[in-house]
Enzyme design. Structure first.
Site, PDB file in Angstrom:
ATOM      1  N   HIS A   1       1.221  41.733 -97.272  1.00  0.00           N
ATOM      2  CA  HIS A   1       1.267  40.272 -97.415  1.00  0.00           C
ATOM      3  C   HIS A   1       0.025  39.810 -98.173  1.00  0.00           C
ATOM      4  O   HIS A   1      -1.063  40.339 -97.973  1.00  0.00           O
ATOM      5  CB  HIS A   1       1.308  39.628 -96.033  1.00  0.00           C
ATOM      6  CG  HIS A   1       1.779  38.207 -96.061  1.00  0.00           C
ATOM      7  ND1 HIS A   1       1.018  37.192 -96.585  1.00  0.00           N
ATOM      8  CD2 HIS A   1       2.935  37.653 -95.656  1.00  0.00           C
ATOM      9  CE1 HIS A   1       1.697  36.059 -96.487  1.00  0.00           C
ATOM     10  NE2 HIS A   1       2.871  36.311 -95.931  1.00  0.00           N
TER      11      HIS A   1
ATOM     12  N   GLU B   1       2.959  43.551 -91.762  1.00  0.00           N
ATOM     13  CA  GLU B   1       2.845  42.727 -92.978  1.00  0.00           C
ATOM     14  C   GLU B   1       1.697  43.223 -93.858  1.00  0.00           C
ATOM     15  O   GLU B   1       0.945  42.436 -94.428  1.00  0.00           O
ATOM     16  CB  GLU B   1       2.653  41.261 -92.581  1.00  0.00           C
ATOM     17  CG  GLU B   1       3.900  40.689 -91.905  1.00  0.00           C
ATOM     18  CD  GLU B   1       3.738  39.259 -91.416  1.00  0.00           C
ATOM     19  OE1 GLU B   1       2.590  38.806 -91.238  1.00  0.00           O
ATOM     20  OE2 GLU B   1       4.770  38.599 -91.200  1.00  0.00           O
TER      21      GLU B   1
ATOM     22  N   ARG C   1       6.758  40.892 -82.355  1.00  0.00           N
ATOM     23  CA  ARG C   1       6.164  39.653 -81.854  1.00  0.00           C
ATOM     24  C   ARG C   1       7.300  38.747 -81.386  1.00  0.00           C
ATOM     25  O   ARG C   1       8.468  39.081 -81.556  1.00  0.00           O
ATOM     26  CB  ARG C   1       5.333  38.979 -82.938  1.00  0.00           C
ATOM     27  CG  ARG C   1       6.162  38.467 -84.082  1.00  0.00           C
ATOM     28  CD  ARG C   1       5.263  37.987 -85.193  1.00  0.00           C
ATOM     29  NE  ARG C   1       5.787  36.777 -85.795  1.00  0.00           N
ATOM     30  CZ  ARG C   1       5.352  36.281 -86.944  1.00  0.00           C
ATOM     31  NH1 ARG C   1       4.373  36.880 -87.594  1.00  0.00           N
ATOM     32  NH2 ARG C   1       5.863  35.194 -87.451  1.00  0.00           N
TER      33      ARG C   1
ATOM     34  N   GLU D   1       0.303  27.026 -93.403  1.00  0.00           N
ATOM     35  CA  GLU D   1       0.422  28.394 -93.935  1.00  0.00           C
ATOM     36  C   GLU D   1       1.239  28.371 -95.215  1.00  0.00           C
ATOM     37  O   GLU D   1       2.299  27.743 -95.265  1.00  0.00           O
ATOM     38  CB  GLU D   1       1.214  29.300 -92.981  1.00  0.00           C
ATOM     39  CG  GLU D   1       0.497  29.829 -91.804  1.00  0.00           C
ATOM     40  CD  GLU D   1       1.381  30.791 -91.010  1.00  0.00           C
ATOM     41  OE1 GLU D   1       2.281  31.428 -91.594  1.00  0.00           O
ATOM     42  OE2 GLU D   1       1.176  30.873 -89.805  1.00  0.00           O
TER      43      GLU D   1
ATOM     44  N   ASN E   1       2.751  30.077 -82.071  1.00  0.00           N
ATOM     45  CA  ASN E   1       2.981  30.243 -83.511  1.00  0.00           C
ATOM     46  C   ASN E   1       4.463  30.081 -83.782  1.00  0.00           C
ATOM     47  O   ASN E   1       5.285  30.796 -83.207  1.00  0.00           O
ATOM     48  CB  ASN E   1       2.539  31.637 -83.972  1.00  0.00           C
ATOM     49  CG  ASN E   1       2.534  31.769 -85.479  1.00  0.00           C
ATOM     50  OD1 ASN E   1       1.760  31.097 -86.156  1.00  0.00           O
ATOM     51  ND2 ASN E   1       3.411  32.607 -86.000  1.00  0.00           N
ATOM     52  N   GLU E   2       4.774  29.113 -84.600  1.00  0.00           N
ATOM     53  CA  GLU E   2       6.162  28.958 -85.078  1.00  0.00           C
ATOM     54  C   GLU E   2       7.193  29.083 -83.949  1.00  0.00           C
ATOM     55  O   GLU E   2       8.003  30.009 -83.930  1.00  0.00           O
ATOM     56  CB  GLU E   2       6.449  29.981 -86.177  1.00  0.00           C
ATOM     57  CG  GLU E   2       5.572  29.799 -87.393  1.00  0.00           C
ATOM     58  CD  GLU E   2       5.986  30.676 -88.566  1.00  0.00           C
ATOM     59  OE1 GLU E   2       6.657  31.700 -88.342  1.00  0.00           O
ATOM     60  OE2 GLU E   2       5.641  30.323 -89.713  1.00  0.00           O
TER      61      GLU E   2
END
Ligand code: GAL
Length: 676
Positions: free
Chosen positions: A354, A351, A106, A303, A144-145
């Protein structure tokens, strides 16, 4: 968005219809209010250039709306589809070694690549258009981020454009970057490159400006999406989730002004009490940024991991009740709710282990049962959402200073502004003195005390503002390596710390950085002063008094007898200088003493170690959050109504091990609540 938000990232595209139907039911049962949807769904939403498939997402949003769940709808631009990267290889990021990365993870984008920016705007606009007026749409979650750095030729071009905006001409750039050193003088803008891997140490001012440029470039990518979404759906708040960490090339203090609600992702990296300390620091940092934001001073924990804490070597399962207590701790410090990554644990992908509110075991699990209980609790305490935390103490945290201290060529390779800021925060947290961690200096007048820990860069304007604030009565604590350099990372000469020498009444002649096992002993300058036995590590200095008084002196070694900690009166205020890294006890003692003389004491004194007390307030009401992070039961003084249990509390409440209480009270400075 009334009340508190609860829920998290939801990736229905990973699941068949039956599981999605169960998700909606389980969300309703857990009183989930908010699902963040679509974060990484670009290739499902636009399977081929300009061909959209919104049908599956329509069904998701319709179902969520029917189950009372609002959606933080993401633009999926953090993860371009494979077709895009193959069609536009120039939009893949290039690292500092000049290696172009490939897709199949990503964040495989270059924010300076026109093809990427165009495609990102197109999908954002299409989503805005399509979901305008949808009843589930509660908020936009752009990207995102943000945090991807690229060193490609397109980035080089954009960097040069940015530099031309920053500097009047090449002469000014050459001067700011001290290019006379090592013969780096530029004679044409075209010669300038991003700081790619080079033979020996890079130019620190170039590295610093490149980070600033990257922050601004990413911000431009954000604001153009935001503006499209605002135009399509006026009134729907737009934000993005900030990610914290030394690697992140984003100046969040500047970004905070551009988001409708500051939202952070936070994952503690240590399992014990340190996790609570880290989370409190992140919360107070988010609130500090939020004070500069149109949506402030509220912020949102966007998050965190429900059931695990990740350290370098393994995943630690949280103890029962810890997820709820940590969520309440975030709300206590001003969060608009508690959102998690993620709703349901995936079967595969990078992930796959997670943690999630619905774990691999499914709803018949401790974690999901705790998720249901947390949803009930947040529902019960929704009224606290209107309250704000009113801190009288601030810690300055400056991301450009943190970047500058990561550079090579500094007197020690263990300098870390973020860690210094957390040390100051930890010392205050352990004494229950609530503080904002602030990144810009607007609004200093709200604070009585300010700690500047390793705030390495300082402009003349900032130094002047500080002086005016201290002279008007502020209490300032400055540690070593603050105000050493100007905004171009050039040292201010004539004795350290150049920007603040006069205000502090000291002149530092030399640094004496210490090794990992070195300690310096410190002794009170005036006999009879009550200090815990104090030591310093990491750093020491030759400090000369120039108007200040010594509070602690070095004892033994080359600095024997010289001042280590000083105090200087300036106008109606006081400026303290700390020339070594004080041990936690001595640091806490100093900060608590300064806070007391600044009239900014703890929320509640005499609480057992590991019990937090934080207050939110609004109008004539206030909510006292009591959080017992220890393994023992404790009795804590309090009077009011515990909203978690609905019971009246008179004089004291017993907090079970790991438990929490939330007491509705009158505002302490307003008097008793009117009857009823
Ligand atoms: C966040 C990220 C999420 C997920 C999570 C894992 O930083 O936004 O997508 O990767 O970390 O902890």
């Amino acid at each position: 968005m009334p009340g508190l938000l609860y829920g998290g990232d939801y990736n229905p595209e990973q699941w068949p219809a039956g599981v999605q139907a169960e998700d909606a039911e389980l969300m309703r049962r857990a009183r989930v209010t908010t699902a963040t949807v679509g974060v990484f769904a670009w290739s499902k939403l636009e399977p081929a250039p300009g061909r959209y498939d919104f049908g599956w997402l329509d069904e998701v949003l319709d179902r969520l709306a029917a189950h009372g769940v609002g959606v933080a709808l993401a633009t999926p631009t953090a993860s371009p589809p494979p077709w895009f990267s193959l069609a536009h290889p120039e939009a893949l990021p290039v690292n500092a070694d000049a290696v172009r990365l490939s897709h199949s993870s990503r964040d495989t984008y270059c924010a300076s690549a026109p093809a990427y920016r165009t495609a990102a705007r197109r999908i954002a606009a299409a989503l805005g258009e399509h979901y305008r007026g949808h009843p589930a749409l509660a908020m936009w979650h752009v990207h995102n981020e943000y945090g991807t750095t690229c060193h490609c030729d397109l980035t080089a071009e954009a960097f040069r454009v940015w530099l031309r905006g920053r500097y009047e001409g090449l002469d000014q750039l050459n001067d700011a970057w001290t290019t006379a050193f090592w013969g780096q003088h530029y004679t044409d803008w075209a010669q300038i490159r991003p700081p790619r891997r080079t033979q020996y140490l890079p130019n620190p001012a170039q590295v610093l400006d490149f980070r600033r440029f990257t922050s601004d470039e990413l911000l431009a990518a954000y604001t153009e999406q935001r503006d499209l979404l605002r135009a399509a759906t006026p009134g729907v708040p737009v934000t993005t989730n900030f990610v914290l960490g030394g690697w992140v090339p984003v100046n969040h203090a500047r970004w905070a002004r551009e988001v409708d609600l500051v939202a952070i992702d936070h994952y503690p990296s240590e399992p014990g009490m340190a996790a609570e300390e880290q989370a409190a620091f992140a919360a107070d940092l988010a609130r500090g940024w939020a004070r500069q934001s149109p949506g402030g001073p509220h912020w949102l924990l966007m998050e965190t991991a429900p059931n695990l804490i990740y350290t370098a070597d393994r995943m630690h399962t949280k103890e029962p009740g810890r997820m709820a207590r940590q969520s309440l701790a975030a709300v206590a410090r001003g969060s608009r709710g508690a959102l998690f990554f993620q709703w349901r644990a995936p079967r595969g992908g990078a992930e796959l282990f997670h943690s999630a509110l619905v774990p691999h075991a499914g709803p018949d699990s401790r974690v999901y049962r705790e998720a249901v209980a947390l949803g009930e609790a947040l529902d019960r305490i929704g009224e606290t959402a209107e309250g704000t935390v009113e801190a009288r103490v601030a810690i300055g945290y400056d991301e450009p200073s943190a970047w500058a201290l990561q550079g090579a060529g500094l007197p020690s390779n263990r300098l870390d502004h973020a860690e210094e800021a957390q040390r100051a925060h930890r010392a205050l947290w352990r004494r229950r003195i609530v503080c904002d961690v602030i990144g810009v200096w607007e609004g200093l007048s709200a604070y009585r005390m300010l700690v500047l820990p390793g705030h390495y860069l300082m402009t003349d304007g900032q130094a002047a503002e500080l002086r005016a604030w201290v002279e008007a009565g502020g209490h300032l604590v400055v540690t070593y390596l603050t105000g050493i350099a100007d905004e171009h990372a050039r040292v201010r000469t004539g004795g350290y710390p150049g920007a603040l020498r006069e205000l502090l009444g000291v002149r530092v002649e030399e640094f004496h950085p210490l090794g990992p096992d070195d300690r310096v002993a410190l002794t009170p300058a005036t006999s009879g002063d009550l200090w815990p036995a104090a030591t310093g590590d990491l750093w020491s200095e030759t400090v000369h008094l120039a108007g200040a008084h010594a509070l602690l002196r070095y004892a033994g070694g080359v600095l024997d007898g010289l001042p280590a900690v000083t105090r200087h009166a300036a106008g109606d205020g006081m400026a303290y200088y700390v020339s070594t890294r004080l041990d936690p006890e001595a640091y806490g003692h100093l900060l608590a003493t300064v806070a007391a003389s600044a009239g900014a004491g703890p929320e509640q004194s005499g609480l057992p170690s590991g019990v937090e007390a934080v207050r939110r307030q609004a109008g004539d009401r206030s909510w006292l959050f009591l959080l017992n992070h220890t393994g023992d039961e404790h009795e804590v003084p309090a009077t009011g109504v515990d909203l978690l249990t609905g019971t009246a509390v008179t004089d004291a409440i017993r907090l079970p091990a790991g438990g929490a209480a939330l007491i509705r009270q009158a505002r302490p400075d307003v008097g008793p609540l009117p009857a009823g």
